[in-house]
Design a protein around this motif. Structure first.
Motif, PDB file in Angstrom:
ATOM      1  N   GLY A   1      23.187 -11.584  -6.025  1.00 34.33           N
ATOM      2  CA  GLY A   1      24.245 -10.582  -6.155  1.00 34.33           C
ATOM      3  C   GLY A   1      25.586 -11.274  -6.197  1.00 34.33           C
ATOM      4  O   GLY A   1      25.679 -12.502  -6.256  1.00 34.33           O
ATOM      5  N   ALA A   2      26.636 -10.457  -6.109  1.00 34.37           N
ATOM      6  CA  ALA A   2      28.006 -10.958  -6.300  1.00 34.37           C
ATOM      7  C   ALA A   2      28.348 -12.116  -5.372  1.00 34.37           C
ATOM      8  O   ALA A   2      29.163 -12.982  -5.692  1.00 34.37           O
ATOM      9  CB  ALA A   2      28.985  -9.804  -6.083  1.00 34.37           C
ATOM     10  N   GLY A   3      27.701 -12.168  -4.191  1.00 38.25           N
ATOM     11  CA  GLY A   3      28.029 -13.212  -3.223  1.00 38.25           C
ATOM     12  C   GLY A   3      27.783 -14.611  -3.730  1.00 38.25           C
ATOM     13  O   GLY A   3      28.489 -15.548  -3.347  1.00 38.25           O
TER      14      GLY A   3
ATOM     15  N   VAL B   1      20.058 -15.370   2.119  1.00 35.65           N
ATOM     16  CA  VAL B   1      21.285 -16.172   2.353  1.00 35.65           C
ATOM     17  C   VAL B   1      22.510 -15.281   2.179  1.00 35.65           C
ATOM     18  O   VAL B   1      22.759 -14.738   1.096  1.00 35.65           O
ATOM     19  CB  VAL B   1      21.385 -17.351   1.366  1.00 35.65           C
ATOM     20  CG1 VAL B   1      22.641 -18.191   1.661  1.00 35.65           C
ATOM     21  CG2 VAL B   1      20.127 -18.214   1.419  1.00 35.65           C
ATOM     22  N   ASP B   2      23.258 -15.106   3.299  1.00 31.79           N
ATOM     23  CA  ASP B   2      24.449 -14.260   3.246  1.00 31.79           C
ATOM     24  C   ASP B   2      25.207 -14.472   4.559  1.00 31.79           C
ATOM     25  O   ASP B   2      24.599 -14.391   5.634  1.00 31.79           O
ATOM     26  CB  ASP B   2      24.016 -12.777   3.112  1.00 31.79           C
ATOM     27  CG  ASP B   2      25.182 -11.862   2.758  1.00 31.79           C
ATOM     28  OD1 ASP B   2      25.040 -11.077   1.807  1.00 31.79           O
ATOM     29  OD2 ASP B   2      26.236 -11.938   3.432  1.00 31.79           O
ATOM     30  N   PRO B   3      26.545 -14.711   4.501  1.00 34.96           N
ATOM     31  CA  PRO B   3      27.277 -14.914   5.753  1.00 34.96           C
ATOM     32  C   PRO B   3      27.298 -13.661   6.631  1.00 34.96           C
ATOM     33  O   PRO B   3      27.441 -13.752   7.858  1.00 34.96           O
ATOM     34  CB  PRO B   3      28.688 -15.298   5.301  1.00 34.96           C
ATOM     35  CG  PRO B   3      28.804 -14.851   3.884  1.00 34.96           C
ATOM     36  CD  PRO B   3      27.414 -14.840   3.324  1.00 34.96           C
TER      37      PRO B   3
ATOM     38  N   PHE C   1      27.330   3.000 -13.422  1.00 32.38           N
ATOM     39  CA  PHE C   1      26.720   3.868 -12.408  1.00 32.38           C
ATOM     40  C   PHE C   1      26.153   5.121 -13.072  1.00 32.38           C
ATOM     41  O   PHE C   1      26.815   5.724 -13.928  1.00 32.38           O
ATOM     42  CB  PHE C   1      27.754   4.253 -11.348  1.00 32.38           C
ATOM     43  CG  PHE C   1      27.953   3.146 -10.353  1.00 32.38           C
ATOM     44  CD1 PHE C   1      28.999   2.235 -10.512  1.00 32.38           C
ATOM     45  CD2 PHE C   1      27.071   2.967  -9.298  1.00 32.38           C
ATOM     46  CE1 PHE C   1      29.160   1.187  -9.626  1.00 32.38           C
ATOM     47  CE2 PHE C   1      27.237   1.925  -8.401  1.00 32.38           C
ATOM     48  CZ  PHE C   1      28.287   1.028  -8.573  1.00 32.38           C
TER      49      PHE C   1
ATOM     50  N   PHE D   1      32.082  -6.959  -4.678  1.00 36.54           N
ATOM     51  CA  PHE D   1      32.453  -5.549  -4.814  1.00 36.54           C
ATOM     52  C   PHE D   1      32.825  -4.931  -3.484  1.00 36.54           C
ATOM     53  O   PHE D   1      33.821  -4.247  -3.338  1.00 36.54           O
ATOM     54  CB  PHE D   1      31.261  -4.767  -5.399  1.00 36.54           C
ATOM     55  CG  PHE D   1      30.907  -5.240  -6.762  1.00 36.54           C
ATOM     56  CD1 PHE D   1      29.972  -6.249  -6.932  1.00 36.54           C
ATOM     57  CD2 PHE D   1      31.540  -4.719  -7.878  1.00 36.54           C
ATOM     58  CE1 PHE D   1      29.660  -6.716  -8.196  1.00 36.54           C
ATOM     59  CE2 PHE D   1      31.224  -5.183  -9.140  1.00 36.54           C
ATOM     60  CZ  PHE D   1      30.292  -6.185  -9.304  1.00 36.54           C
ATOM     61  N   ARG D   2      31.986  -5.219  -2.468  1.00 30.79           N
ATOM     62  CA  ARG D   2      32.147  -4.470  -1.216  1.00 30.79           C
ATOM     63  C   ARG D   2      32.915  -5.252  -0.162  1.00 30.79           C
ATOM     64  O   ARG D   2      33.156  -4.748   0.910  1.00 30.79           O
ATOM     65  CB  ARG D   2      30.784  -3.983  -0.731  1.00 30.79           C
ATOM     66  CG  ARG D   2      30.368  -2.832  -1.611  1.00 30.79           C
ATOM     67  CD  ARG D   2      28.953  -2.398  -1.510  1.00 30.79           C
ATOM     68  NE  ARG D   2      28.727  -1.477  -2.623  1.00 30.79           N
ATOM     69  CZ  ARG D   2      28.481  -1.881  -3.874  1.00 30.79           C
ATOM     70  NH1 ARG D   2      28.375  -3.168  -4.141  1.00 30.79           N
ATOM     71  NH2 ARG D   2      28.341  -1.034  -4.865  1.00 30.79           N
ATOM     72  N   ASP D   3      33.250  -6.504  -0.502  1.00 30.10           N
ATOM     73  CA  ASP D   3      34.079  -7.246   0.448  1.00 30.10           C
ATOM     74  C   ASP D   3      35.528  -6.813   0.288  1.00 30.10           C
ATOM     75  O   ASP D   3      36.371  -7.101   1.077  1.00 30.10           O
ATOM     76  CB  ASP D   3      33.988  -8.757   0.176  1.00 30.10           C
ATOM     77  CG  ASP D   3      32.665  -9.288   0.692  1.00 30.10           C
ATOM     78  OD1 ASP D   3      32.318 -10.430   0.367  1.00 30.10           O
ATOM     79  OD2 ASP D   3      31.991  -8.533   1.408  1.00 30.10           O
TER      80      ASP D   3
ATOM     81  N   VAL E   1      22.860  -1.184  -3.608  1.00 23.50           N
ATOM     82  CA  VAL E   1      22.800  -0.470  -4.887  1.00 23.50           C
ATOM     83  C   VAL E   1      21.365  -0.463  -5.401  1.00 23.50           C
ATOM     84  O   VAL E   1      20.765  -1.508  -5.618  1.00 23.50           O
ATOM     85  CB  VAL E   1      23.751  -1.116  -5.912  1.00 23.50           C
ATOM     86  CG1 VAL E   1      23.583  -0.466  -7.276  1.00 23.50           C
ATOM     87  CG2 VAL E   1      25.187  -0.973  -5.442  1.00 23.50           C
TER      88      VAL E   1
ATOM     89  N   ALA F   1      30.869 -15.692  -5.505  1.00 25.00           N
ATOM     90  CA  ALA F   1      32.150 -15.575  -4.766  1.00 25.00           C
ATOM     91  C   ALA F   1      32.865 -16.923  -4.698  1.00 25.00           C
ATOM     92  O   ALA F   1      34.070 -17.015  -4.934  1.00 25.00           O
ATOM     93  CB  ALA F   1      31.888 -15.027  -3.360  1.00 25.00           C
ATOM     94  N   GLU F   2      32.112 -17.996  -4.407  1.00 21.30           N
ATOM     95  CA  GLU F   2      32.768 -19.310  -4.253  1.00 21.30           C
ATOM     96  C   GLU F   2      33.118 -19.939  -5.597  1.00 21.30           C
ATOM     97  O   GLU F   2      33.702 -21.011  -5.647  1.00 21.30           O
ATOM     98  CB  GLU F   2      31.872 -20.218  -3.399  1.00 21.30           C
ATOM     99  CG  GLU F   2      31.903 -19.795  -1.920  1.00 21.30           C
ATOM    100  CD  GLU F   2      30.663 -20.184  -1.145  1.00 21.30           C
ATOM    101  OE1 GLU F   2      29.594 -19.587  -1.416  1.00 21.30           O
ATOM    102  OE2 GLU F   2      30.754 -21.053  -0.263  1.00 21.30           O
TER     103      GLU F   2
ATOM    104  N   MET G   1      22.606  -5.351  -0.698  1.00 14.75           N
ATOM    105  CA  MET G   1      21.390  -4.512  -0.709  1.00 14.75           C
ATOM    106  C   MET G   1      21.737  -3.020  -0.651  1.00 14.75           C
ATOM    107  O   MET G   1      21.065  -2.246   0.013  1.00 14.75           O
ATOM    108  CB  MET G   1      20.487  -4.878   0.488  1.00 14.75           C
ATOM    109  CG  MET G   1      20.093  -6.330   0.562  1.00 14.75           C
ATOM    110  SD  MET G   1      18.895  -6.779  -0.697  1.00 14.75           S
ATOM    111  CE  MET G   1      17.396  -6.186   0.077  1.00 14.75           C
TER     112      MET G   1
ATOM    113  N   ALA H   1      26.675 -19.025   0.147  1.00 10.67           N
ATOM    114  CA  ALA H   1      25.719 -19.581  -0.840  1.00 10.67           C
ATOM    115  C   ALA H   1      25.903 -21.094  -0.971  1.00 10.67           C
ATOM    116  O   ALA H   1      24.936 -21.855  -0.942  1.00 10.67           O
ATOM    117  CB  ALA H   1      25.933 -18.885  -2.181  1.00 10.67           C
TER     118      ALA H   1
END
Ligand code: APR
Length: 231
Positions: free
Chosen positions: A10-12, A194-196, A146, A22-24, A175, A15-16, A173, A215
């Protein structure tokens, strides 16, 4: 016979690389309500706003690069049969060298006819009202908005059902149907998450390993461990 790893991202994971999740960012996507820029109603209501939004996203994508997590996943392919199922519309997995990538929510560097979803074109420049497909109809971003169908879901389910190992990297997790993919894994399949800020906890699945890291800090080590298992 190589074991099969299915990687759900996903988007995470991007991110780096500099692409915002989206949700951060309290549910706004670059300052926009997602329904305004990522729904058929939004496109109907204000096509220029939507086309401009994706023109900005496309421009930004061409300025960023895959990160160590995208690259580490390509190393798995020499020891495992790897398939990636991503919710991301960026091409960072492909630019890192991954070849077997399913994009559940579409691809930013593609556009399609508004009247025939099979007419899909590669597109790296800006898209405007008046840009037409060969059939003479307006083009739109090749993004699953959507409320729209997720055509690749069936292929994604087939992949997860036949996985020996599942990695889940950088997704809240939240959508569906993407978030429900993990439920198709065979019982007992090892799942590495894997997710902070993990959205699930150890008790949610019977063979779940949570790695509460970003990641870039978590995926290369995980990949090394998975390669050691089969070397
Ligand atoms: N490394 C790993 N994970 C990270 C990082 C990072 N550096 N930074 C943030 N995350 C995690 C967050 O903790 C969160 O769990 O990535 C997840 C991002 O969640 P979302 O922003 O909801 O992204 P995603 O799950 O991909 O959204 C799914 O929603 O808006 C729709 O279609 C859009 O594909 C998108 C879908």
């Amino acid at each position: 016979m190589k074991k099969k790893i299915v990687v759900l991202t996903g988007a995470g994971i991007s991110a780096e690389s500099g692409i915002r999740t989206f949700r951060d960012s309290n549910g706004l996507w670059e300052g926009h309500d997602v329904m305004e820029v990522a729904s058929p109603q939004g496109f109907e209501r204000n096509p220029e706003l939507v086309l401009d939004f994706y023109n900005q996203r496309r421009k930004q994508l061409l300025t960023v690069a895959p990160n160590a997590a995208h690259i580490a996943l390509t190393l798995l392919a020499s020891h495992y049969n790897v398939s990636i199922v991503t919710q991301n519309v960026d091409d960072l997995h492909e630019r890192a060298g991954s070849t077997n990538v399913i994009h559940l929510h579409g691809e930013l560097l593609k556009v399609r006819s508004t009247t025939d979803e099979k007419t899909i074109l590669d597109w790296t420049k800006d898209l405007f009202l008046g840009d037409k497909c060969p059939g003479g109809n307006q083009l739109r971003p090749h993004i699953v908005w959507f409320g729209e169908m997720v055509p690749q879901m069936e292929n994604a389910v087939k992949e997860v059902k036949t996985a020996d190992i599942v990695l889940i990297i950088g997704t809240s997790m939240q959508v569906y149907p993407a978030a429900g993919l993990v439920d198709y894994a065979k019982t007992g399949t090892p799942i590495y998450f894997v997710d902070p800020k993990p959205a699930i906890s150890e008790g949610d699945f019977n063979n779940l390993h949570i790695i509460p890291k970003t990641a870039v800090s978590g995926v290369p080590d995980l990949v090394n461990d998975l390669i050691k298992k089969v070397s």
